[in-house]
Design a protein around this motif. Structure first.
Motif, mmCIF file in Angstrom:
data_model
loop_
_atom_site.group_PDB
_atom_site.id
_atom_site.type_symbol
_atom_site.label_atom_id
_atom_site.label_comp_id
_atom_site.label_asym_id
_atom_site.label_seq_id
_atom_site.Cartn_x
_atom_site.Cartn_y
_atom_site.Cartn_z
ATOM 1 N N ASP A 71 -6.958 4.363 -3.843
ATOM 2 C CA ASP A 71 -6.777 4.221 -2.387
ATOM 3 C C ASP A 71 -5.984 2.982 -2.021
ATOM 4 O O ASP A 71 -6.533 1.947 -1.661
ATOM 5 C CB ASP A 71 -8.152 4.201 -1.703
ATOM 6 C CG ASP A 71 -8.026 4.276 -0.182
ATOM 7 O OD1 ASP A 71 -9.068 4.361 0.485
ATOM 8 O OD2 ASP A 71 -6.890 4.234 0.324
ATOM 9 N N GLY A 72 -4.673 3.111 -2.130
ATOM 10 C CA GLY A 72 -3.801 1.987 -1.770
ATOM 11 C C GLY A 72 -3.667 1.851 -0.261
ATOM 12 O O GLY A 72 -3.287 0.808 0.242
ATOM 13 N N SER A 122 2.144 1.004 -4.334
ATOM 14 C CA SER A 122 1.112 0.250 -3.626
ATOM 15 C C SER A 122 1.680 -0.268 -2.315
ATOM 16 O O SER A 122 2.767 -0.835 -2.281
ATOM 17 C CB SER A 122 0.659 -0.929 -4.496
ATOM 18 O OG SER A 122 -0.182 -1.777 -3.754
ATOM 19 N N TYR A 123 0.935 -0.058 -1.245
ATOM 20 C CA TYR A 123 1.396 -0.559 0.059
ATOM 21 C C TYR A 123 1.385 -2.071 0.113
ATOM 22 O O TYR A 123 2.118 -2.680 0.865
ATOM 23 C CB TYR A 123 0.481 -0.061 1.190
ATOM 24 C CG TYR A 123 0.814 1.327 1.644
ATOM 25 C CD1 TYR A 123 -0.106 2.360 1.541
ATOM 26 C CD2 TYR A 123 2.071 1.625 2.165
ATOM 27 C CE1 TYR A 123 0.198 3.638 1.946
ATOM 28 C CE2 TYR A 123 2.383 2.910 2.564
ATOM 29 C CZ TYR A 123 1.445 3.903 2.453
ATOM 30 O OH TYR A 123 1.736 5.165 2.842
ATOM 31 N N PHE A 124 0.488 -2.654 -0.655
ATOM 32 C CA PHE A 124 0.277 -4.105 -0.540
ATOM 33 C C PHE A 124 0.714 -4.803 -1.830
ATOM 34 O O PHE A 124 1.861 -4.739 -2.201
ATOM 35 C CB PHE A 124 -1.181 -4.384 -0.162
ATOM 36 C CG PHE A 124 -1.594 -3.720 1.123
ATOM 37 C CD1 PHE A 124 -2.353 -2.553 1.117
ATOM 38 C CD2 PHE A 124 -1.187 -4.237 2.351
ATOM 39 C CE1 PHE A 124 -2.705 -1.931 2.298
ATOM 40 C CE2 PHE A 124 -1.544 -3.611 3.534
ATOM 41 C CZ PHE A 124 -2.301 -2.449 3.514
ATOM 42 N N PRO A 132 4.251 -2.551 -5.625
ATOM 43 C CA PRO A 132 4.750 -2.603 -4.241
ATOM 44 C C PRO A 132 6.183 -2.108 -4.206
ATOM 45 O O PRO A 132 6.886 -2.182 -5.218
ATOM 46 C CB PRO A 132 4.688 -4.087 -3.885
ATOM 47 C CG PRO A 132 4.166 -4.800 -5.069
ATOM 48 C CD PRO A 132 4.093 -3.871 -6.237
ATOM 49 N N TYR A 133 6.619 -1.629 -3.066
ATOM 50 C CA TYR A 133 7.940 -1.021 -3.030
ATOM 51 C C TYR A 133 8.526 -1.081 -1.622
ATOM 52 O O TYR A 133 7.825 -1.362 -0.659
ATOM 53 C CB TYR A 133 7.854 0.440 -3.486
ATOM 54 C CG TYR A 133 7.132 1.348 -2.511
ATOM 55 C CD1 TYR A 133 5.747 1.237 -2.305
ATOM 56 C CD2 TYR A 133 7.823 2.317 -1.780
ATOM 57 C CE1 TYR A 133 5.090 2.060 -1.411
ATOM 58 C CE2 TYR A 133 7.168 3.137 -0.885
ATOM 59 C CZ TYR A 133 5.797 3.018 -0.708
ATOM 60 O OH TYR A 133 5.139 3.830 0.185
ATOM 61 N N ASP A 134 9.810 -0.825 -1.585
ATOM 62 C CA ASP A 134 10.525 -0.757 -0.302
ATOM 63 C C ASP A 134 10.439 0.695 0.181
ATOM 64 O O ASP A 134 10.883 1.603 -0.515
ATOM 65 C CB ASP A 134 11.973 -1.198 -0.539
ATOM 66 C CG ASP A 134 12.871 -0.960 0.656
ATOM 67 O OD1 ASP A 134 14.087 -1.164 0.514
ATOM 68 O OD2 ASP A 134 12.372 -0.571 1.731
ATOM 69 N N PHE A 135 9.885 0.876 1.374
ATOM 70 C CA PHE A 135 9.693 2.241 1.886
ATOM 71 C C PHE A 135 10.967 3.055 1.865
ATOM 72 O O PHE A 135 10.950 4.273 1.812
ATOM 73 C CB PHE A 135 9.185 2.237 3.335
ATOM 74 C CG PHE A 135 7.827 1.628 3.499
ATOM 75 C CD1 PHE A 135 7.456 1.032 4.687
ATOM 76 C CD2 PHE A 135 6.905 1.644 2.467
ATOM 77 C CE1 PHE A 135 6.201 0.465 4.846
ATOM 78 C CE2 PHE A 135 5.649 1.065 2.610
ATOM 79 C CZ PHE A 135 5.299 0.473 3.820
#
Lengths: 371, 426, 270
Positions: free
Chosen positions: A13-14, A51-53, A69-72
């Motif tokens: 659950d990111g 991961s959103y965070f 983490p990544y660039d949307f």
């Protein structure tokens, strides 16, 4: 023991930074089940997810999970990063509609077409066609959860091996999801169940509208249960709460969130299940579970639902329009015999989608893939 | 028959207590509040009631009064026979987006709209005929000498009381009170002008009131206000002052002069396009459309719509429809679209016409406080256009705003030493 | 959100609504207040006793680039009127029986009124001792054939003691500022002049509220280019008209008599 790495946009659950549990969606459940299959084959699964965070690295059920983490706006780049780090053979387990740079010869999964909204711009759809072609060009095979995607590839893309796409529909544990014996049901209003996440694509708007119409007609003689997650603070989340709060018939409407285990209660208490998907549907777990529980289904003719329901045989299949859904439900309300017949056929159909069959199909595919 | 007040402050701070108590025939007076003041602070006929309980305590009251725009839908949901919106200065979250949109609703459905702020009052005077300024004329242009007229501070109260009384007992629309007050304001600004000479603000306001009353000297007073503004170095006085001359000329059926005056002020790209269109209307024999546009450009919505009254061709009805929608006059827009079949003309693909009609119905129901009905229409619209869901979601933030207002009332009430009781009776 | 959808409603067939007589008047072509071409340029001058000065030169120059001339003669006692009549572009020539020189605002107002009667598009206010440089003349047409601004200003230069130098010092620096002399005529627009007797602005004050264009084009003011006697005469006239410096600067009036003013050589622009 070799490693098989699954690359996906979501597993633990990111969204809520709760890396101790998997997110309660179909994709995440699928990946967990697939990991089980991989282990049964004597391989070690790994999951690499977005991961959103912050980045993270953890263990879940003995499986190493890595968060990136990544660039949307650059999902392909994120998948490329994950692929670099991942060990063993790769399975690209989601985001097939993005133009990902695949490691050649890998396996991909399509969980259903999510770009089939009639309102999406043509430019978007053309872009997706390009991405799918790209996937077919680079991947050795794609497992599709429905025939919908397979047909799409045949009509929009070009590829040489007819079996490059394998359809393995989603499954249901038919031993766990069983019809509730009729004697257990006491006298009570008829209950219509919406066993889905409350989202636009899953048909929350027509369902709310259908609820209005049902309560107009049947008032206290009917109950409608919304059994699914709501994203608090989202537009649809707020709208649902406002609608419910202002509804004169709110006593007949309930909203509850269940988990994988307790959702059985909801099916057990229901008389009719409604799967009013508007767009973006693979093989709906909710539909399979409801069928396995012997419920008569009203479903829309969207995506993989067409693989599950045959109109008039094991459910009622209607276009994704409020009036059509409402009329189908109405016809079931008035006809207990029809409900029983459809429900029984639904249960029998579900047996063909039993989890053991699903595992066996996957084992064959993986055996080929892993050599 | 009863009266309900949806206030912005506690009873002891309520600015219209006197007027309320003078409406002796309208007992009891329900005062929506979460605080229960000491008994000696609340007269016998005034009964406190929470927002949750008010619908049960008084169905269909004879009169509902709103003194904060956030309450308008709640007040409307009681379906009162008469509704007044009396908005003081400096209310909670004044001029926020939500405050402004709710204020627009107040203006739309109230039988009488009153404001303590003259600029707000004037803005609404162009949109509605029954408006009152909730203060006596006691302010002067900034460069002039300040002079307070304490002696006549009850004038507007007397007028308000009479207007409400006639409305309740004889069904007489308060427009007579509007005109009477505006004549007083003309006199007031004439006196100021005599004292300080032609002035950018005093002369301008004088011209505006003369315009509203259709008195003859509006043009000359407007011109002198423009000249004074220009000499005082006001940038943009061409638009802020001179442009209004086009409305005055249009009102007087001096179309050529009106078009020229507007043309002088048409400096932005949009204005130039509009000017060109107005010229073309005039050249094509559509003086009604040209005049209506000129009035609309000067924010005189009432005047603009009146010009289109009696014109049933598609151009006029399309324009009327558009302006009705832009000014949130949903019910009139619906009536017009039904009569003129406007929504039916929309392209089949995408059904903007049907969606528009659903939205209009939703807005119209919401205006009248029929929340559930409104939501049903918005849901229908959402099936055609997902964005319509946002209209339902927005209601949550509107409810949150009312909650903030109530907390604010509690806090200001506490500072007065009032006892707080649990307001969640609902 | 509904109003976003409203933008592209297209006009359908125009059917005539009921038409008043007023509408019938409007049906004629509406002359646009600003036009990008075909603008008529009218020069307006007030003249008085110009014999032996620069009027002929000025009118010759103007005739080369304006479309019409409007002149008000302020009760000249010499043959100024006859001189004006020689120029065919003079569309109006008003001869005042009694001079308004001491009430300059009345003269300016009258000139404007007279010019208005010729239905001008652009008005150029010129004094009888002003010459525009060639660059300015070439630019006139493009300056007026546009719809973006309504006035144009220039840099005036006070020529001193001849036609080669202009004065540039503390009291004589008008060339460092802009002087509005060219304006788009707008019917109905306020055309009041301040009720001053002296140094009244060229153009009605209200026009300054409109958008304008500043230029570096130069104008030669030759009023001070003459000999000592002419300066002295002017000095006395100013002092008589404005002894207390109500309309202008007393110090500037005194500086008329400076024996060694600071002068700058004029160079023609290429």
């Amino acid at each position: 023991m070799g490693t098989v790495s699954l690359l996906t946009h979501s597993f633990l659950d990111g969204y809520n930074r709760d890396y101790g549990r998997i997110f309660g969606g179909g994709l995440e459940r699928y990946i967990a089940d697939l990991c089980e299959v991989i282990r049964e084959l004597g391989e070690q699964p790994e999951v690499h997810q977005l991961s959103y965070f912050e980045p993270f690295e953890t263990q879940w059920n003995g499986i190493s999970v890595f968060g990136y983490p990544y660039d949307f706006n650059d999902v392909p780049e994120a998948f490329a990063k994950m692929a670099e780090r991942a060990s063993g053979r790769l399975i690209y387990a989601s985001c097939i509609w993005h133009p990902i740079r695949y490691r050649e010869g890998s396996l991909g999964i399509c969980h259903g077409i999510n770009w089939d909204s009639s309102l999406y711009p043509l430019k978007v759809k053309a872009g997706v066609a390009g991405a799918i072609q790209n996937a077919l060009d680079q991947l050795s095979g794609i497992v599709s959860v429905d025939s919908h995607f397979q047909t799409y590839c045949r009509s929009a893309c070009r590829f040489e091996r007819p079996n490059q796409i394998t359809v393995i529909p989603n499954s249901v544990d038919t031993a766990a999801f069983v019809p509730k014996p009729i004697t257990d049901r006491g006298p009570r209003p008829l209950r219509v169940l919406y066993p889905r996440r409350l989202s636009i694509e899953r048909g929350i708007v027509p369902m709310m509208r259908v609820t209005d119409l049902l309560l107009d007609r049947y008032s206290e003689n009917i109950e409608i249960e919304f059994a699914g997650e709501l994203v608090r603070g989202s537009s649809i989340g707020d709208s649902f709460e406002v609608w419910l709060d202002a509804h004169p018939g709110r006593k007949s409407i309930s909203h509850r969130t269940y988990d994988f285990e307790t959702i059985r209660e909801a099916y057990g208490n229901a008389d009719i299940a409604v799967i009013p998907t508007v767009f973006s549907e693979g093989t709906s777990y909710a539909c399979l579970e409801a069928m396995s529980c012997g419920l008569p289904i009203v479903a829309t003719n969207v995506g993989g639902l067409n693989d599950l329901i045959i109109d008039g045989h094991n459910g009622l299949l209607v276009p994704p329009a409020t009036n059509a859904i409402y009329q189908a439900i109405e016809s079931l309300i008035g006809d207990e015999a029809l409900r029983e017949r459809l429900g029984n056929n639904a249960r029998r159909t579900a047996l063909a989608f039993d989890k053991q069959l699903w595992k066996a199909r996957w084992k064959r595919v993986l055996a080929d893939y892993l050599g | 028959m009863s009266c309900v007040v949806f206030p912005h402050v506690s009873w002891s701070q309520f600015p219209y207590r006197k007027i309320m108590l003078d409406l002796r025939a309208r007992q009891p007076i329900f005062y929506v509040t979460d605080t229960l003041p000491e008994w000696e602070l609340l007269p016998n006929i005034v009964k406190p009631v929470t927002a949750e309980a008010v619908a049960l305590e008084c169905r269909r009251p004879a009169l509902a009064i709103v003194t904060h725009p956030y309450w308008i839908e709640k007040a409307a949901s009681l379906h009162p026979e008469r509704l007044l919106a009396l908005i003081p200065d400096n209310t909670f979250e004044e001029y926020s987006e939500l405050w402004k949109s709710r204020l627009a609703h107040c203006v739309l459905i109230a039988d009488l709209f009153g404001s303590e702020s003259e600029s707000l009052y004037l803005e609404q005077a162009f949109k509605k005929e029954a408006v009152l300024l909730l203060r006596d004329a006691d302010h002067l242009p900034s460069e002039g000498q300040r002079e307070s007229m304490q002696g006549s501070s009850a004038e507007f109260e007397v007028l308000l009381r009479q207007a409400v009384s006639k409305l309740l007992t004889d069904n007489v629309s308060p427009v007579w009170a509007t005109a009477l007050q505006q004549h007083t304001l003309v006199q007031h600004y004439s006196e100021i002008r005599k004292a300080v000479g032609p002035h950018e603000t005093a002369s301008f306001l004088l011209a505006v009131y003369e315009y509203l009353l259709k008195l003859p000297d509006a043009a000359s007073h407007l011109l002198e206000s423009f000249l004074h503004a220009q000499q005082s170095g006001r940038e943009d006085c061409i638009r802020t002052h001179y442009r209004f001359l086009s409305a005055i000329h249009a009102q007087n059926d001096e179309l050529r002069e009106a078009i020229d005056a507007y043309g002088v002020t048409a400096l932005s790209a949009d204005d130039r396009l509009r000017y060109e269109r107005i010229c073309e209307y005039a050249e094509n024999g559509r003086a009604d459309l040209a005049a209506a546009w000129l009035l609309r450009e000067n924010d005189d919505l009432v005047g603009a719509l009146a010009r289109l009254h009696g014109a049933y061709d598609s151009e006029a009805t399309d324009l009327k429809y558009r302006w009705l929608v832009e000014s949130s006059r949903w019910e009139e827009a619906l009536a017009l679209s039904g009569a003129a079949g406007i929504s039916g003309k929309a392209e089949k693909r995408g059904h903007p016409g049907i969606r528009d009609e659903r939205l209009l119905n939703g807005y119209a129901r919401k205006l009248r406080g029929d929340r559930h009905e409104a939501i049903r229409f918005f849901l229908e619209a959402a099936e055609l256009d997902q964005d319509a869901i946002g209209l339902i979601a927005r209601i949550k933030s509107e409810d949150a705003a009312i909650a903030r207002l109530r907390r604010n009332m509690l806090e200001t009430g506490e500072s007065e030493g009032l006892t707080v009781v649990n307001g969640d009776d609902g | 959100m509904l109003t976003e959808m409203m933008g592209s409603r297209s006009a359908t067939d125009l059917k005539a609504g009921s038409e008043s007589s007023e509408a019938a008047v409007a049906r004629a072509t509406i002359r646009r207040v600003r036009r990008r071409s075909g603008n008529k340029l009218t020069a307006m001058l007030q003249v008085r006793n110009e014999r032996g000065k620069y009027l002929t030169q000025v009118l010759e120059q103007l005739s080369g680039f304006v479309d019409e001339l409007v002149i008000v003669d302020d009760a000249s006692e010499d043959d100024t009127v006859a001189l004006c009549r020689k120029f065919p572009k003079v569309a109006r020539l008003v001869e005042l029986p009694r001079p308004l020189f001491g009430e300059e605002w009345k003269l300016r107002s009258l000139l404007w009124q007279v010019a208005s009667t010729t239905e001008p598009d652009w008005l150029l206010s010129v004094d009888a001792d002003e010459l525009y440089e060639d660059r300015a003349i070439s630019a006139m047409r493009p300056l007026i054939d546009q719809d973006q601004y309504d006035w144009v200003s220039f840099r005036f230069h006070d020529f001193w003691n001849g036609l080669t130098h202009y004065r540039d010092d503390e009291h004589w620096n008008i060339h460092r500022r802009q002087t509005m002399t060219l304006v788009r005529y707008l019917p109905g627009f306020p055309c009041l002049y301040p009720q001053w007797d002296h140094h009244v602005p060229r153009l009605p004050l209200a026009y300054a509220a409109l958008p304008g264009r500043l230029t570096d084009f130069r104008v030669k003011h030759l009023g001070w280019a003459g000999d000592w006697e002419s300066k002295l005469a002017k000095y006395h006239r100013y002092k008589a008209l404005d002894p207390e410096g109500k309309w202008g600067s007393l110090a500037q009036y005194e500086s008329i008599l400076d024996l060694n003013p600071k002068l700058t050589e004029w160079t023609e622009a290429t």
